[in-house]
Design a protein around this motif. Structure first.
Motif, PDB file in Angstrom:
ATOM      1  N   THR A 137      -2.307   0.043   2.407  1.00 35.24           N
ATOM      2  CA  THR A 137      -3.676  -0.389   2.144  1.00 35.24           C
ATOM      3  C   THR A 137      -4.528   0.820   1.785  1.00 35.24           C
ATOM      4  O   THR A 137      -4.470   1.844   2.471  1.00 35.24           O
ATOM      5  CB  THR A 137      -4.296  -1.083   3.374  1.00 35.24           C
ATOM      6  OG1 THR A 137      -3.537  -2.255   3.692  1.00 35.24           O
ATOM      7  CG2 THR A 137      -5.742  -1.498   3.090  1.00 35.24           C
ATOM      8  N   ASN A 139      -8.499   1.555   1.278  1.00 35.99           N
ATOM      9  CA  ASN A 139      -9.877   1.078   1.385  1.00 35.99           C
ATOM     10  C   ASN A 139     -10.800   2.149   0.823  1.00 35.99           C
ATOM     11  O   ASN A 139     -10.857   3.263   1.352  1.00 35.99           O
ATOM     12  CB  ASN A 139     -10.242   0.799   2.849  1.00 35.99           C
ATOM     13  CG  ASN A 139      -9.384  -0.292   3.473  1.00 35.99           C
ATOM     14  OD1 ASN A 139      -9.219  -1.360   2.897  1.00 35.99           O
ATOM     15  ND2 ASN A 139      -8.835  -0.022   4.648  1.00 35.99           N
ATOM     16  N   THR A 155      -2.336  -3.392  -1.041  1.00 35.86           N
ATOM     17  CA  THR A 155      -3.720  -3.870  -1.092  1.00 35.86           C
ATOM     18  C   THR A 155      -4.659  -2.714  -1.401  1.00 35.86           C
ATOM     19  O   THR A 155      -4.589  -1.659  -0.769  1.00 35.86           O
ATOM     20  CB  THR A 155      -4.137  -4.506   0.250  1.00 35.86           C
ATOM     21  OG1 THR A 155      -3.269  -5.609   0.537  1.00 35.86           O
ATOM     22  CG2 THR A 155      -5.576  -5.000   0.189  1.00 35.86           C
ATOM     23  N   ASN A 157      -8.767  -2.312  -1.583  1.00 34.80           N
ATOM     24  CA  ASN A 157     -10.098  -2.880  -1.396  1.00 34.80           C
ATOM     25  C   ASN A 157     -11.116  -1.860  -1.890  1.00 34.80           C
ATOM     26  O   ASN A 157     -11.277  -0.798  -1.291  1.00 34.80           O
ATOM     27  CB  ASN A 157     -10.346  -3.205   0.080  1.00 34.80           C
ATOM     28  CG  ASN A 157      -9.359  -4.215   0.632  1.00 34.80           C
ATOM     29  OD1 ASN A 157      -9.137  -5.268   0.040  1.00 34.80           O
ATOM     30  ND2 ASN A 157      -8.754  -3.912   1.777  1.00 34.80           N
ATOM     31  N   ASN A 158     -11.792  -2.188  -2.969  1.00 32.43           N
ATOM     32  CA  ASN A 158     -12.716  -1.229  -3.567  1.00 32.43           C
ATOM     33  C   ASN A 158     -14.154  -1.707  -3.408  1.00 32.43           C
ATOM     34  O   ASN A 158     -14.634  -2.554  -4.164  1.00 32.43           O
ATOM     35  CB  ASN A 158     -12.394  -1.029  -5.051  1.00 32.43           C
ATOM     36  CG  ASN A 158     -13.339  -0.031  -5.694  1.00 32.43           C
ATOM     37  OD1 ASN A 158     -13.754   0.944  -5.058  1.00 32.43           O
ATOM     38  ND2 ASN A 158     -13.689  -0.268  -6.949  1.00 32.43           N
ATOM     39  N   ASP A 159     -14.850  -1.149  -2.434  1.00 32.38           N
ATOM     40  CA  ASP A 159     -16.278  -1.401  -2.257  1.00 32.38           C
ATOM     41  C   ASP A 159     -17.096  -0.199  -2.724  1.00 32.38           C
ATOM     42  O   ASP A 159     -18.316  -0.194  -2.561  1.00 32.38           O
ATOM     43  CB  ASP A 159     -16.601  -1.713  -0.795  1.00 32.38           C
ATOM     44  CG  ASP A 159     -16.022  -3.050  -0.361  1.00 32.38           C
ATOM     45  OD1 ASP A 159     -16.111  -4.003  -1.159  1.00 32.38           O
ATOM     46  OD2 ASP A 159     -15.465  -3.131   0.747  1.00 32.38           O
ATOM     47  N   TYR A 176      -5.731  -6.422  -5.593  1.00 34.31           N
ATOM     48  CA  TYR A 176      -6.866  -5.551  -5.894  1.00 34.31           C
ATOM     49  C   TYR A 176      -8.116  -6.395  -5.745  1.00 34.31           C
ATOM     50  O   TYR A 176      -8.284  -7.409  -6.436  1.00 34.31           O
ATOM     51  CB  TYR A 176      -6.773  -4.969  -7.304  1.00 34.31           C
ATOM     52  CG  TYR A 176      -7.918  -4.042  -7.651  1.00 34.31           C
ATOM     53  CD1 TYR A 176      -7.756  -2.671  -7.621  1.00 34.31           C
ATOM     54  CD2 TYR A 176      -9.173  -4.543  -7.997  1.00 34.31           C
ATOM     55  CE1 TYR A 176      -8.813  -1.821  -7.936  1.00 34.31           C
ATOM     56  CE2 TYR A 176     -10.233  -3.703  -8.297  1.00 34.31           C
ATOM     57  CZ  TYR A 176     -10.043  -2.345  -8.266  1.00 34.31           C
ATOM     58  OH  TYR A 176     -11.092  -1.504  -8.561  1.00 34.31           O
ATOM     59  N   SER A 177      -9.041  -5.974  -4.860  1.00 35.58           N
ATOM     60  CA  SER A 177     -10.256  -6.742  -4.641  1.00 35.58           C
ATOM     61  C   SER A 177     -11.463  -5.821  -4.649  1.00 35.58           C
ATOM     62  O   SER A 177     -11.352  -4.617  -4.411  1.00 35.58           O
ATOM     63  CB  SER A 177     -10.194  -7.501  -3.312  1.00 35.58           C
ATOM     64  OG  SER A 177     -10.195  -6.607  -2.218  1.00 35.58           O
ATOM     65  N   GLY A 178     -12.631  -6.417  -4.910  1.00 36.98           N
ATOM     66  CA  GLY A 178     -13.864  -5.643  -4.886  1.00 36.98           C
ATOM     67  C   GLY A 178     -14.328  -5.271  -6.271  1.00 36.98           C
ATOM     68  O   GLY A 178     -14.094  -5.986  -7.257  1.00 36.98           O
TER      69      GLY A 178
END
Length: 206
Positions: A137, A139, A155, A157-159, A176-178
């Motif tokens: 992961t 982040n 995973t 997670n791109n914020d 890939y999310s964010g």
């Protein structure tokens, strides 16, 4: 501290470095305790056989620098970076229990294999290859600049912000999310594959 000539340092307690630690010439550092660095740690300046195995905690403070030239680093503990970490040629493996918390500057110029967790709240520069495996992961709440390649089977997670100047490949079942990256989009390899339709006479139809 100079660890040379097949030497081994095993730490089950606390090492505080305000000056220089050099690990070279087949040297091994096994850390099961805590290493706090406010100086310089050089791994594998002249030898690609130098190794650091971290099963404890490495705190690289704001004034600290870790320079991994030719050696290898395997992290199955926690690395907290507030300063600067540069991995030039020797590979780094963040293993299944490994956690890298970057609040400083992390520059990767080699192979980085991630099976654990990378939390980036600082600056992360990738100039070579990051492979984020299925259990891995990443982040990101800071900034990542990718001038190399990132292969994601786990995973992301791109914020924060990802400046993708080259290739991010998301391979099924990777997630890939964010926020989408700036620059090149994520190249997605979906889970669906071509399957032939079998007709009654047994001949496949594309």
């Amino acid at each position: 501290i100079f660890n040379l000539g097949d030497g081994t340092i095993t730490n089950d307690g606390t090492i505080n470095n305000d000056d220089l630690i050099t690990n070279d010439d087949n040297g091994i550092i096994n850390n099961d305790g805590t290493i706090t660095n406010d100086g310089l740690i050089v791994n594998g300046q002249d030898s690609d056989s130098a190794r650091i195995y971290n099963n404890g905690v490495i705190n690289n403070n704001e004034d600290g620098t870790i320079y991994n030239n030719l050696g290898g680093i395997t992290n199955n503990g926690t690395i907290n970076n507030l300063g600067g970490i540069t991995c030039r040629y020797g590979g780094i493996t963040n293993d299944y229990n490994g956690i890298i918390n970057n609040d400083g500057t992390f520059t990767n110029k080699t192979l980085l294999f991630n099976y654990g967790v990378i939390n980036n709240d600082g600056t992360f520069n990738n100039n070579d290859l990051i492979v984020n495996f299925n259990d891995g992961t990443i982040n990101n709440d800071g900034g990542i600049t990718n001038d190399g390649a990132i292969f994601n089977d786990g995973t992301i997670n791109n914020d924060g912000t990802i400046n993708n100047n080259n290739l991010i490949k998301n391979v099924c079942p990777g997630i890939y999310s964010g926020n989408p990256p700036i620059g090149n989009p994520v190249y997605v390899i979906p889970c669906s594959i071509w399957l032939p339709v079998i007709k009654s006479e047994g001949q496949p139809t594309p």
